[in-house]
Design a protein around this motif. Structure first.
Motif, PDB file in Angstrom:
ATOM      1  N   SER A 187       0.826  -1.205   0.000  1.00 48.20           N
ATOM      2  CA  SER A 187       0.000   0.000   0.000  1.00 48.20           C
ATOM      3  C   SER A 187       0.867   1.265   0.000  1.00 48.20           C
ATOM      4  O   SER A 187       0.557   2.249  -0.686  1.00 48.20           O
ATOM      5  CB  SER A 187      -0.949   0.011   1.195  1.00 48.20           C
ATOM      6  N   GLU A 188       1.965   1.240   0.728  1.00 47.08           N
ATOM      7  CA  GLU A 188       2.868   2.395   0.768  1.00 47.08           C
ATOM      8  C   GLU A 188       3.620   2.513  -0.551  1.00 47.08           C
ATOM      9  O   GLU A 188       3.819   3.624  -1.073  1.00 47.08           O
ATOM     10  CB  GLU A 188       3.844   2.277   1.942  1.00 47.08           C
ATOM     11  N   GLN A 189       4.045   1.391  -1.109  1.00 47.73           N
ATOM     12  CA  GLN A 189       4.700   1.421  -2.416  1.00 47.73           C
ATOM     13  C   GLN A 189       3.749   2.025  -3.455  1.00 47.73           C
ATOM     14  O   GLN A 189       4.146   2.855  -4.267  1.00 47.73           O
ATOM     15  CB  GLN A 189       5.112   0.007  -2.848  1.00 47.73           C
ATOM     16  N   TYR A 190       2.491   1.610  -3.388  1.00 45.25           N
ATOM     17  CA  TYR A 190       1.490   2.118  -4.328  1.00 45.25           C
ATOM     18  C   TYR A 190       1.309   3.625  -4.146  1.00 45.25           C
ATOM     19  O   TYR A 190       1.268   4.375  -5.121  1.00 45.25           O
ATOM     20  CB  TYR A 190       0.160   1.391  -4.119  1.00 45.25           C
ATOM     21  N   ARG A 191       1.214   4.067  -2.900  1.00 47.72           N
ATOM     22  CA  ARG A 191       1.011   5.492  -2.625  1.00 47.72           C
ATOM     23  C   ARG A 191       2.156   6.324  -3.194  1.00 47.72           C
ATOM     24  O   ARG A 191       1.927   7.345  -3.850  1.00 47.72           O
ATOM     25  CB  ARG A 191       0.897   5.742  -1.114  1.00 47.72           C
ATOM     26  N   VAL A 192       3.378   5.878  -2.990  1.00 44.11           N
ATOM     27  CA  VAL A 192       4.549   6.626  -3.463  1.00 44.11           C
ATOM     28  C   VAL A 192       4.567   6.697  -4.988  1.00 44.11           C
ATOM     29  O   VAL A 192       4.757   7.767  -5.572  1.00 44.11           O
ATOM     30  CB  VAL A 192       5.849   5.991  -2.912  1.00 44.11           C
ATOM     31  N   VAL A 193       4.347   5.553  -5.630  1.00 42.50           N
ATOM     32  CA  VAL A 193       4.364   5.531  -7.100  1.00 42.50           C
ATOM     33  C   VAL A 193       3.169   6.310  -7.654  1.00 42.50           C
ATOM     34  O   VAL A 193       3.296   7.022  -8.650  1.00 42.50           O
ATOM     35  CB  VAL A 193       4.396   4.081  -7.636  1.00 42.50           C
ATOM     36  N   ALA A 194       2.018   6.201  -7.004  1.00 43.07           N
ATOM     37  CA  ALA A 194       0.832   6.929  -7.462  1.00 43.07           C
ATOM     38  C   ALA A 194       1.070   8.440  -7.414  1.00 43.07           C
ATOM     39  O   ALA A 194       0.686   9.166  -8.340  1.00 43.07           O
ATOM     40  CB  ALA A 194      -0.388   6.554  -6.622  1.00 43.07           C
ATOM     41  N   PHE A 254       5.251   4.989 -17.871  1.00 41.54           N
ATOM     42  CA  PHE A 254       6.071   4.036 -17.132  1.00 41.54           C
ATOM     43  C   PHE A 254       5.601   3.942 -15.679  1.00 41.54           C
ATOM     44  O   PHE A 254       5.496   2.840 -15.122  1.00 41.54           O
ATOM     45  CB  PHE A 254       7.547   4.438 -17.194  1.00 41.54           C
ATOM     46  N   LEU A 255       5.303   5.072 -15.064  1.00 40.45           N
ATOM     47  CA  LEU A 255       4.835   5.058 -13.681  1.00 40.45           C
ATOM     48  C   LEU A 255       3.470   4.381 -13.559  1.00 40.45           C
ATOM     49  O   LEU A 255       3.196   3.684 -12.581  1.00 40.45           O
ATOM     50  CB  LEU A 255       4.794   6.479 -13.116  1.00 40.45           C
ATOM     51  N   LYS A 256       2.634   4.544 -14.562  1.00 38.27           N
ATOM     52  CA  LYS A 256       1.333   3.874 -14.549  1.00 38.27           C
ATOM     53  C   LYS A 256       1.528   2.359 -14.607  1.00 38.27           C
ATOM     54  O   LYS A 256       0.829   1.604 -13.936  1.00 38.27           O
ATOM     55  CB  LYS A 256       0.467   4.346 -15.709  1.00 38.27           C
ATOM     56  N   VAL A 257       2.492   1.902 -15.402  1.00 39.62           N
ATOM     57  CA  VAL A 257       2.802   0.473 -15.475  1.00 39.62           C
ATOM     58  C   VAL A 257       3.312  -0.018 -14.119  1.00 39.62           C
ATOM     59  O   VAL A 257       2.959  -1.121 -13.677  1.00 39.62           O
ATOM     60  CB  VAL A 257       3.821   0.192 -16.599  1.00 39.62           C
ATOM     61  N   LYS A 258       4.127   0.798 -13.439  1.00 39.88           N
ATOM     62  CA  LYS A 258       4.603   0.411 -12.107  1.00 39.88           C
ATOM     63  C   LYS A 258       3.433   0.257 -11.138  1.00 39.88           C
ATOM     64  O   LYS A 258       3.431  -0.653 -10.302  1.00 39.88           O
ATOM     65  CB  LYS A 258       5.597   1.448 -11.570  1.00 39.88           C
ATOM     66  N   LEU A 259       2.426   1.131 -11.253  1.00 43.25           N
ATOM     67  CA  LEU A 259       1.241   1.008 -10.405  1.00 43.25           C
ATOM     68  C   LEU A 259       0.534  -0.310 -10.668  1.00 43.25           C
ATOM     69  O   LEU A 259       0.111  -0.996  -9.729  1.00 43.25           O
ATOM     70  CB  LEU A 259       0.273   2.169 -10.650  1.00 43.25           C
ATOM     71  N   GLU A 260       0.382  -0.661 -11.937  1.00 40.92           N
ATOM     72  CA  GLU A 260      -0.272  -1.916 -12.289  1.00 40.92           C
ATOM     73  C   GLU A 260       0.525  -3.113 -11.762  1.00 40.92           C
ATOM     74  O   GLU A 260      -0.058  -4.101 -11.319  1.00 40.92           O
ATOM     75  CB  GLU A 260      -0.460  -2.024 -13.801  1.00 40.92           C
ATOM     76  N   TYR A 261       1.846  -3.009 -11.814  1.00 40.84           N
ATOM     77  CA  TYR A 261       2.702  -4.074 -11.288  1.00 40.84           C
ATOM     78  C   TYR A 261       2.449  -4.271  -9.790  1.00 40.84           C
ATOM     79  O   TYR A 261       2.327  -5.404  -9.310  1.00 40.84           O
ATOM     80  CB  TYR A 261       4.176  -3.737 -11.558  1.00 40.84           C
TER      81      TYR A 261
END
Length: 105
Positions: free
Chosen positions: A8-15, A77-84
């Motif tokens: 969840s924190e990884q997602y928040r940072v990348v988002a 690229f950041l959107k792909v990281k979110l999907e990952y």
């Protein structure tokens, strides 16, 4: 990604990074025609078609387009990281459900 940091924190940072990158890309895209018009006006008194041709052939215009494309690429690229991260979360949930089902057997 660091496995010690909750998904969840990884997602928040990348988002947050994606939102910033998407805003930067959108700003460049939305101002493209205004930048073109400004550069055309700077060409002086000449037909619009000639001014447009001069501007679009210039290094300054090429650099603007290059920045715009790079900004879009970064956001994508950041959107792909979110999907990952979402996929990792889904895989984790599935793995945990499988473990629970196996424990019931």
């Amino acid at each position: 990604m660091d496995d010690d940091i909750p998904l969840s924190e990884q997602y928040r940072v990348v988002a947050k990074s994606w939102v910033d990158a998407e805003a930067a890309a959108s700003l460049l895209e939305e101002t493209k025609s205004a930048v073109l018009a400004r550069m055309m006006l700077a060409q002086g008194d000449m037909p619009v078609s000639r001014a447009e041709m001069n501007v679009k052939a210039s290094d300054e215009w090429r650099e603007f387009i290059h920045r715009m494309v790079e900004a879009c690429e970064k956001a994508a690229f950041l959107k792909v990281k979110l999907e990952y991260i979402r996929m990792r979360h889904s895989e984790h949930q599935s793995h945990e459900a499988t473990k629970r089902a196996e424990m019931k057997l």
